[in-house]
Motif scaffolding. Sequence first.
Motif, PDB file in Angstrom:
ATOM      1  N   VAL E 300       1.351  -1.104  -0.026  1.00  0.00           N
ATOM      2  CA  VAL E 300       0.066  -0.015  -0.071  1.00  0.00           C
ATOM      3  C   VAL E 300       0.884   1.463  -0.099  1.00  0.00           C
ATOM      4  N   VAL E 303      -3.809   5.668   1.161  1.00  0.00           N
ATOM      5  CA  VAL E 303      -4.576   5.308   1.564  1.00  0.00           C
ATOM      6  C   VAL E 303      -5.737   6.707   1.560  1.00  0.00           C
ATOM      7  N   LEU E 312      -7.072   3.124  -1.991  1.00  0.00           N
ATOM      8  CA  LEU E 312      -5.851   2.648  -2.387  1.00  0.00           C
ATOM      9  C   LEU E 312      -5.437   2.289  -3.444  1.00  0.00           C
ATOM     10  N   PHE E 314      -1.787   0.759  -5.164  1.00  0.00           N
ATOM     11  CA  PHE E 314      -0.594  -0.138  -4.632  1.00  0.00           C
ATOM     12  C   PHE E 314       0.605  -0.102  -5.524  1.00  0.00           C
TER      13      PHE E 314
END
Lengths: 426, 271, 312, 371, 371
Positions: E300, E303, E312, E314
């Motif tokens: 991650v 957020v 989120l 990534f």
Amino acid sequence: GSKNAEGSDQETKTEDGKQIVTFWHAMSGASQEALDRIVASYNESQDEVEVRAEFQGTYDEALTKFHSVAGTDSAPTMIQVFEIGTMSMVNSGHIDPIQKFIDEDGYDMGHLEENIVNYYKIDNQFYSMPFNSSTPVMFFNKDAFEEAGLDPESPPQTYEEVEEASKAIVESNPDMKGFALQAYGWLFEQLLASQGALLLNENNGRSGTATEIGFTEEQGKSIFEWVERMNEDGTFANYGINGDNMLAGFLAEDVSMFLQSSANSRDLIDNAPFEVGVAFLPHPENTEWEGVVIGGASLWMSAGKEEAEQNAAWDFMKYLQSPEIQAQWHTDTGYFAINPAAYEEDLVVEMHEENPQLKVTVEQLQATKPSYATQGALMDMIPEERKIIEIALETVFNGEDVDKAYSAAMEQLNRAIETANKARGE
Amino acid sequence: MRIPLGRKIVTYFLLSTAALLVFMPTLMAVVMSFMTNQDIMTGSFPSAFSLDNYRRAFEQFSLMHYVINSLFVSIIIMIGQLVLSSLAAYAFVFLEFKGRDFLFYLFIATMMVPFEASIIPNFHTIRDLGWIDQYTGLTVPFFAMAFGTFLLRQNFKQIPKELREASQIAGMGEVKFYLTVVLPVAKTSLITLGVYGFLTSWNMYLWPLLATTNDSVRTVQIGLRQLQSQEQMNDWGMIMSGAVIVIIPTLILLFLGQKKLQRGLTEGALK
Amino acid sequence: MTEAAATLSQEDYILFEQTKRKHRYKQFIKGMLFLLPSIVLFSVFLFYPLLRTIYLSFFLTDASGAPTVFIGWDNFVTLFQSSIFQQSIKSTFLFVLYTVPLTIVVSLFLAIIANEKLRGIGFFRTIFSSGMGISVAAASVFWLYLFHPTIGFLNIILDTFRLEKISWLTDPSWALIAISVTTIWMNIGFTFLILLGGLQSMDKYLYESADVDGAGYFYKLRRITIPMLSPTLFFVVTVTIINAFQTFGQVDILTQGGPQNATNFIVYSIYREAFTNYQFGSASAQAIILFIIILIMTIIQFKLGERKVHYQ
Amino acid sequence: MSYIELTDITKSYHAGKNILEKINFTIEKGEFFVLVGPSGSGKSTLLRMIAGLENVTDGILKMNQKIVNHLPPKDRNLSMVFQNYALYPHLSVEQNILFGLQAKKVSKKEQKKRLKETAEMMGLSDFLDRKPRQLSGGQRQRVALARAVVSEAPLCLMDEPLSNLDAKLRAQMRVEIRRLQKQLGLTLIYVTHDQVEAMTMGDRIMVLNDGEIQQVGKPITLYNEPANLFVASFIGSPKMNIGKAEVKNTSCFLINNTLSFPVGPILQEALKEHKDIVVGIRPEHIQPTTHHEATHSLEVVNVEQLGNETTLAFDVDGELWTAKWPGQWDIMAGHQLKVYISEEHLSFFDAQTKQLVRPASFNSQEEVQAI
Amino acid sequence: MSYIELTDITKSYHAGKNILEKINFTIEKGEFFVLVGPSGSGKSTLLRMIAGLENVTDGILKMNQKIVNHLPPKDRNLSMVFQNYALYPHLSVEQNILFGLQAKKVSKKEQKKRLKETAEMMGLSDFLDRKPRQLSGGQRQRVALARAVVSEAPLCLMDEPLSNLDAKLRAQMRVEIRRLQKQLGLTLIYVTHDQVEAMTMGDRIMVLNDGEIQQVGKPITLYNEPANLFVASFIGSPKMNIGKAEVKNTSCFLINNTLSFPVGPILQEALKEHKDIVVGIRPEHIQPTTHHEATHSLEVVNVEQLGNETTLAFDVDGELWTAKWPGQWDIMAGHQLKVYISEEHLSFFDAQTKQLVRPASFNSQEEVQAI
Ligand SMILES: Nc1ncnc2c1ncn2[C@@H]1O[C@H](COP(=O)(O)OP(=O)(O)OP(=O)(O)O)[C@@H](O)[C@H]1O
Ligand SMILES: Nc1ncnc2c1ncn2[C@@H]1O[C@H](COP(=O)(O)OP(=O)(O)OP(=O)(O)O)[C@@H](O)[C@H]1O
Ligand SMILES: [Mg+2]
Ligand SMILES: [Mg+2]
């Protein structure tokens, strides 16, 4: 001129040491060309003095400007002022009468045309030097006269004859009017003088300050009524105040007779597609013809200039009186030669031979009987007088009541004289 | 967007008719300038066309000298007026200060002083300043111009206030804003005013006559006036040719000026 | 979250007032700096003469314009009693009435048709504005010829249509019209150019949305062009009125105030009074009266007009 | 020490009614402050007052501890993105962007550098020579944004700076603005109508309505604990569903005469103090019964497919309630649908004062999954 | 019979490069046609050409079977909401709204009636006497909208008509516009950047990019079966995650060298024909492992809490991928997170042609729950 001529007011000498004389004038068009030629010839004729002739607009404009700069460095050495500016120049206190130079120089003014000199002589002294002079004459269309069965060689001399001739003209050619009178105060003054009437009291202001008008009701009204009669006959052409239109109308054969300054003679004769006749100013039948008053302008000397400068200007003024110069001036412009000797010059004789009509203007001047009436009026409100008369004339031209127009004008005239006297603090 | 043909024809017709009517007096003068004085005075159809009048007009005076002086004087006056008027108009539109409205009305009031009433005192002023026969005397008195200030004020008022706000936010000073935003955006009316200022100066007669005593700095209208006589018959052909010569530079200026009047400058200022 | 800012100390308050004053002062100085050049020149060349005029209006003067006798309000009293001056005022107003609306309507019409994007439009624009390039003196001479009773073009046209010729410049009832026509012709160029400038700087998006709304040509003209042009129109109206009041040159050449004073507008009367009659006192009094008349007209115009004007 | 401080700021145009009424708040240095509120609530006006473009009718505005009520905008050292862009029509894009830098006499080299960076960032590199009128709406907006960004003034005011950009570009810009703000330590006041921008960009949000502050706080706080009904229904899209609660008996109450819920102990307490209660429930809390037992059954009035989610409109005793379900649901309007609504997710407001009585419980959010 | 027909429509300004290139499409009478595309793609230009405000450089524009290339706008009988509002600054709101009706000489009574209705609908009743400059941005936009709506012209063009409104008002307006369009049977061409508007309002969407049509179709079709990579990443917010696929062996392939997936039979077929394959996956399809087995584990990076959902970010082999999860998730950046990605949800595109090879399967959407 060039840019480094800036501030020429201050300098009185050229780079090579010549005395500069600044000469303001109001001559434009052909007369300016003629004047410039004379100035150039003077400058060439000697190497002490350089006269610089500078155009300053119309007579009005030039005079106004002189009044504004008089007494300062910007004032010219000498200036040309029209005849009706005479009194305001005398009163301005910024001029030296040329009598001073006449006396110092022992110069004789006797050789000048008497009737011209008369105007500029005030209390027996000369304030200014006569220069360009003209008088009004009557122009007529000889061809039209012939067609109408009139004798072109004996033009009408009185108001009544003018009326009769006009009727004949209109009869023979409905497209042509008989007579035109420009609504011009100067012509009114002349028509008064021709019947021996005074414009102002106190002998046209020459024996003292005028306090009211000098002509009688009969004299004054005679001119108005003359026009009124022609108007009723339908023979009168109304060009209002506009002299240019009147000239064009005459040349375009819209009108057969009109009064105008003699300075126009040459141009009219040259341009007209018909033969032009020149005649004396008419007068009412029941009066004696007395003559005409001189019009035009004279030359004045600024006060407060260095003596050398004034003397140089005086020398130039004298130069202008010479017969050759006057002959040239007369032929170039149509103004009179103030020195009658000029008429003997070949140049003039030739011209008069070619156009004998031109002689009439000189004859009329010389036939004028010297009197207060023909000497002309002196006062500083004459321009205003002219405007008042012009409005009255226009009113009559447009067919309105003569009595009303006349009395209104007289009232205004007397008030104007009163105000002018008051303004002088008298 | 294209203009439909029908409307095009109508517009051209209107344009041509109007142009003919508007231009007729001028056209007449042009025709007259080629005619002999006799033809003119007798009101007949021109019998012959000649360039004689032009030749004589050029011969009689150094017209070119007058034209150059006029150009110089008119351009200086034009620039002076543009600068002073735009500065003043800027103050009246974009600055808020006490007495602003009063001053504006005072400015407007100056338009009402008849020129004829102020000319003599002004002449005295020039005389006392020693500006007679100087370019300063011919130009400086005309720099301040209520008319121009008023014209530009009307135009500046139409500049979207967002532009001013954005400049303020950008940290722009008054002078910079005036130079980089107001002047370019108001280009149209500056050109209009410039053309106007130039032409009125070009056509001035009485003041240049008063303020000069000789030919050194004199302008073309005085030259033109000298073609006319006072007591004698005028040579109209020559006078008209003089008038035509003097009109040509102004027509050229007008043509260039109108080309610069471009459309839609304020567009896009808003969202 | 706002407790810190809740109260305002005495010190803050004084500071607040101080900055406010300083701000005003700075604004004033700034305004003055921008106006200074104009103000200086106006003072010298307009306000000073105006004061001088006011001063002179209480005097009689000599030929050079120097005051000689103090006469108080006499100049004014005489003027108001004079039928000639009353006539002057009347003709002046009539003249303004004839010329102003027509000048504006005609110029607006020209500006609108010349605002189209067409080939050769520059030529027409130049022609329409050409009047500006012709000095009053020259223009008046052109018209003098047009108005000539017999050889003038206008009368020739009337003649060909077998209509009675008109004494344009010698008939008092026509002279005012003749002068008005001349004036309108001379002013069109300038008014046209200003109005065209106004039209040119108008946003085209206004027309786009009107087009989409289905507005016709005249509807757009009435609802968008004219209102959006209102600042320019307002200017033009004001200036045309002021100019009309001050018309001089054409009168001088065409009629010299005549016939029978029919075109003796106040300014011409001033000119005569000052430059040929050398009555600077009376001229000044007339100038003051003219000034006041124009002033009142303009104030009325600003009061009534500017409210209707739409600025951005 | 707060950077910007508004004390009793009031604004009215032409002595009309107050557009802003006694506004009090402070902003810290380096804060990203988001301003939201319905159209016409006074956001732009507030921004313009801070910028110095609008007179403050009443109250004190401080920046950096100094009273600036009368400080001209150019001395406030800030930059601004105008809602209507306010581009200079006569300048090219490049000149528009550099306008402020030139005014501040930044060196040519630095100008060039910043221009290049900013233009690239905004995707304007190809248009530098164009005039604004030759740009599309979004491009104009980017120029306006670039102009503010390039100045790097410590305070930046942005009035809906991304409203005319497409979603992709907008997402990109969001990140860029946030990055720049952090990097340069700017203080940013940001007006937006976009929920995502408001929720993700700001350190704090202030909600304005009708010229009055409704609530100031962290985005998630406003979402979870809206101070009043206005904030509750303004934050979150689709908006929160609101219904009138009627207590049937001690253990059960009805919403809109339709949905019955049990009364818990906290609620019981709250109900004592407030006469009338209004209940709010967020659309995502009317859930499908995939993972829960159905608690209620509602009539579907309308279904909208957004691709990644589906919004359903239910008729709840004449009022339209919305539910938002992730994914695509193939549901027909007109059907009766079983849903799950947890009593925990209900927020309670006083019907008179409109103030929050009890927020929905979000504490027990979805399980934390970090490893 | 189609109402509007564009054949090979091309547009260029000043002989520059083509802004629009051979555009061909038709719109049916009564259709709600949505136009989307990135900023500067030519949407407004297209609209302006249909309105007749912009010359058509090339091609044929037909309305009602008639060629209208040269028909002036006023004869096209349409209304338009301009992107920049194009309000008349000198007219009041009321006059602005009624401008067109007065031009068309609609009766005074009718004018009054429509004005009242429209003003009420737009919430402008209080501002009728104001000039546009006295309005807020959103209010101006509503006037622009009202002006178009009030005309009831059969064809209405709207260029981002709601971009400056708040979410609540926007939702309301969406419904109103849709209702009006249905009620009056208007044909509507609608430009928007708002995903919700695009997905929910239109009968069909057309995606424009760089002056070329990318895809025309039903909203949900565009979402589920984007014709190419551009449409895939343009429709849907956050945008679709894109990765390069590398086939490891016959049964398994890798995305971005990180995520491995099994190769199904259809895919195998597809892979034969296309050399390089690009894979797309929508953010909502990277799912939490609440209800599924974890298939992958990702780091991650960021957020964002939107209140009703959490996005989120990534790190997938250097590229940022986004996931969107409903609800509020308390996840810290930097952690490794287990997620569920179904091979079914992958879309496949040809890397060269960028064309769709195989859409993600949405057929087996969430279970239908209607009763
Ligand atoms: N007058 C013009 N001259 C040159 N190029 C222009 C002009 N008007 C627009 N363009 C260009 O044409 C392209 C398309 O513009 P258009 O306004 O149609 O975009 P759009 O799709 O509406 O964008 P947005 O969503 O930003 O409003 C843009 O790249 C723009 O820069
Ligand atoms: N010049 C003005 N005169 C009178 N009222 C005005 C003026 N400018 C704005 N208003 C009013 O003030 C209120 C606040 O306007 P403001 O522009 O601050 O709203 P906003 O919150 O920015 O709205 P939006 O989101 O629509 O831009 C609005 O109701 C508007 O109508
Ligand atoms: Mg706003
Ligand atoms: Mg657009």
